[in-house]
Design a protein around this motif. Sequence first.
Motif, PDB file in Angstrom:
ATOM      1  N   GLY A 153       0.816  -1.211   0.000  1.00  0.00           N
ATOM      2  CA  GLY A 153       0.000   0.000   0.000  1.00  0.00           C
ATOM      3  C   GLY A 153       0.847   1.257   0.000  1.00  0.00           C
ATOM      4  O   GLY A 153       2.062   1.207  -0.244  1.00  0.00           O
ATOM      5  N   PRO A 154       0.228   2.409   0.286  1.00  0.00           N
ATOM      6  CA  PRO A 154       0.964   3.671   0.341  1.00  0.00           C
ATOM      7  C   PRO A 154       1.784   3.775   1.626  1.00  0.00           C
ATOM      8  O   PRO A 154       1.840   2.824   2.416  1.00  0.00           O
ATOM      9  CB  PRO A 154      -0.157   4.722   0.311  1.00  0.00           C
ATOM     10  N   ALA A 155       2.392   4.907   1.843  1.00  0.00           N
ATOM     11  CA  ALA A 155       3.243   5.108   3.015  1.00  0.00           C
ATOM     12  C   ALA A 155       2.425   5.053   4.295  1.00  0.00           C
ATOM     13  O   ALA A 155       1.324   5.594   4.383  1.00  0.00           O
ATOM     14  CB  ALA A 155       3.966   6.450   2.920  1.00  0.00           C
ATOM     15  N   GLY A 156       2.955   4.358   5.293  1.00  0.00           N
ATOM     16  CA  GLY A 156       2.348   4.270   6.616  1.00  0.00           C
ATOM     17  C   GLY A 156       3.433   3.895   7.593  1.00  0.00           C
ATOM     18  O   GLY A 156       4.621   3.979   7.269  1.00  0.00           O
ATOM     19  N   PHE A 157       3.047   3.464   8.803  1.00  0.00           N
ATOM     20  CA  PHE A 157       4.064   3.136   9.804  1.00  0.00           C
ATOM     21  C   PHE A 157       4.636   1.733   9.614  1.00  0.00           C
ATOM     22  O   PHE A 157       5.711   1.428  10.121  1.00  0.00           O
ATOM     23  CB  PHE A 157       3.483   3.285  11.212  1.00  0.00           C
ATOM     24  N   GLY A 158       3.925   0.853   8.921  1.00  0.00           N
ATOM     25  CA  GLY A 158       4.454  -0.470   8.605  1.00  0.00           C
ATOM     26  C   GLY A 158       4.664  -1.379   9.786  1.00  0.00           C
ATOM     27  O   GLY A 158       5.544  -2.249   9.758  1.00  0.00           O
ATOM     28  N   LEU A 159       3.861  -1.238  10.858  1.00  0.00           N
ATOM     29  CA  LEU A 159       4.009  -2.094  12.031  1.00  0.00           C
ATOM     30  C   LEU A 159       3.513  -3.507  11.746  1.00  0.00           C
ATOM     31  O   LEU A 159       2.743  -3.738  10.819  1.00  0.00           O
ATOM     32  CB  LEU A 159       3.217  -1.516  13.208  1.00  0.00           C
ATOM     33  N   ASP A 160       3.948  -4.446  12.564  1.00  0.00           N
ATOM     34  CA  ASP A 160       3.403  -5.796  12.510  1.00  0.00           C
ATOM     35  C   ASP A 160       1.901  -5.721  12.761  1.00  0.00           C
ATOM     36  O   ASP A 160       1.426  -4.899  13.552  1.00  0.00           O
ATOM     37  CB  ASP A 160       4.068  -6.654  13.585  1.00  0.00           C
ATOM     38  N   LEU A 161       1.125  -6.566  12.106  1.00  0.00           N
ATOM     39  CA  LEU A 161      -0.330  -6.471  12.164  1.00  0.00           C
ATOM     40  C   LEU A 161      -0.854  -6.599  13.594  1.00  0.00           C
ATOM     41  O   LEU A 161      -1.732  -5.819  14.010  1.00  0.00           O
ATOM     42  CB  LEU A 161      -0.974  -7.542  11.272  1.00  0.00           C
ATOM     43  N   CYS A 162      -0.340  -7.543  14.363  1.00  0.00           N
ATOM     44  CA  CYS A 162      -0.805  -7.723  15.743  1.00  0.00           C
ATOM     45  C   CYS A 162      -0.476  -6.510  16.604  1.00  0.00           C
ATOM     46  O   CYS A 162      -1.279  -6.084  17.441  1.00  0.00           O
ATOM     47  CB  CYS A 162      -0.184  -8.983  16.347  1.00  0.00           C
ATOM     48  N   VAL A 163       0.714  -5.950  16.403  1.00  0.00           N
ATOM     49  CA  VAL A 163       1.101  -4.748  17.141  1.00  0.00           C
ATOM     50  C   VAL A 163       0.183  -3.592  16.760  1.00  0.00           C
ATOM     51  O   VAL A 163      -0.270  -2.819  17.618  1.00  0.00           O
ATOM     52  CB  VAL A 163       2.575  -4.383  16.856  1.00  0.00           C
ATOM     53  N   ALA A 164      -0.113  -3.481  15.467  1.00  0.00           N
ATOM     54  CA  ALA A 164      -1.009  -2.416  14.990  1.00  0.00           C
ATOM     55  C   ALA A 164      -2.393  -2.558  15.614  1.00  0.00           C
ATOM     56  O   ALA A 164      -3.025  -1.554  15.983  1.00  0.00           O
ATOM     57  CB  ALA A 164      -1.104  -2.451  13.472  1.00  0.00           C
ATOM     58  N   TYR A 165      -2.891  -3.805  15.757  1.00  0.00           N
ATOM     59  CA  TYR A 165      -4.185  -4.033  16.400  1.00  0.00           C
ATOM     60  C   TYR A 165      -4.191  -3.499  17.832  1.00  0.00           C
ATOM     61  O   TYR A 165      -5.118  -2.811  18.265  1.00  0.00           O
ATOM     62  CB  TYR A 165      -4.521  -5.528  16.430  1.00  0.00           C
TER      63      TYR A 165
END
Length: 482
Positions: free
Chosen positions: A446-458
């Motif tokens: 996707g576009p620019a974002g923070f790119g965290l691990d999905l579980c961490v992002a949750y």
Amino acid sequence: MLLFLCGIAVLLAGYFTYGKLVEKILGPDDRETPAVKNHDGVDFITLPHWKNMLIQLLNIAGIGPVIGVILGIKFGTIVFIILPIGNLIAGATHDMIAGMMSLRNNGANLTTLVKDNLGNTYYRIFSWFMVVLLLLVVAVFVNIPANLISGMIPGEWFWYAVVAITIYYVAAALFPVDKIIGSIYPFFGALLIVSTLAIFVVLVWEGIKNPALLQESEAFRSNMFTAEKNQPILPMLFVTIACGIISGFHATQSPIVARTMKTERQARSTFYGMMVAEGIIGMIWAGAGLAIYNLFPQYMAVVPAKVLSYITTHFLGSLAGNITVLGVVVLAITSGDTALRSTRMALGEMLHIDQKPLRNRLLLCTAMLVLVVALLWWSNQSAKSFNLLWNYFSWGNQVLAVTTLLAGSVYLLRNGKNCLIALLPGAFMLFIVLNYILWISPAHGGPAGFGLDLCVAYIVAAVLTVFCCTMVVLHGKKLKKQ
């Protein structure tokens, strides 16, 4: 087939049950509407109820419930469950709240409603964010219908279509709402209804003959969206199928109709009901998308606009298929014209420019069109450019939805009403937006974002959501005491 038909039945039943509950909490009554007390012959003017419903439907039903669901059905038949439930609890409720807040505030635009309920600081940031997003909407809703039209006619017709659509947009944004929008929409509405019903009838007939058509085949499952392919349902499904489930763009359109309604008692059928109708449109096209992917799995690698043409040609033939594509073009055009009108109205409020003189309306439209043309030129440089434009449009659209629902929560709290109908879907969509921003990145497709691990992002998104919603509730209670 059963899941598909049950989803449509849930939408219809929900209008008469949950929609009635939402109406009871918001309490439309017989007080004087903005159209009556602020009549100016341009934006504030009473229109027949049936025409207001049609205008609202065509305003909000852009390409999302067609192009978006053709892409979104790649998440699987779970869409037939999530779309109707999300539509009733979140999307239709969102539209009803936005419309009622505008009706109760002299037909105010979303920016003014945000200022009144979420404060000046957030308003200053949000108002310009909304204007930029609406300009993105106009650019997207010129680009896609122009491409669809040029694809139906031999030769290079794209820029001719752009010019024709743009001229129409300017006229619709400049002139009184009853002169163009109120006059031409009945024809557009008939085309939309006929084309959607045609797809529905053929789809049900083919589904009866071949029940597997609306189920997940092995070939479909091998190509469908999954978390392993950087397409987790949370958050990607709720960004991809924005317009069928919930769309913040609708809150920018509701004030247009709030300024033309004769009585508040038309609110449920106009705001809640038309979003339910959009959900039904979305379900039909999601079903058509699943059917064509089952018949031709290779189409899952094709862009949704082309899949649309394949669907209409396969199920309806070339002539009827082209008429149906015109119906989809109508969806885009009838959202793009009012997006430009909404931007003009919002800028008029923000910059304190009187919108009654034609000169002032023309000045604002000219400035906006310069930016739209620049976006249009840039987005057509490559598929990557357009995809980037669409990504930011989708993400920004849901920021608008979150803002509207949280503003609605404060509005309900300060008026002593149950805020949960707005706060709960608002919290969920805030979680989706935060999760998307924290997780998305070029590495995740996707576009620019923070790119965290999905579980961490949750986890981070959940914590931030609880904090923000707590602050919103405290703010609402504080305003109630004042």
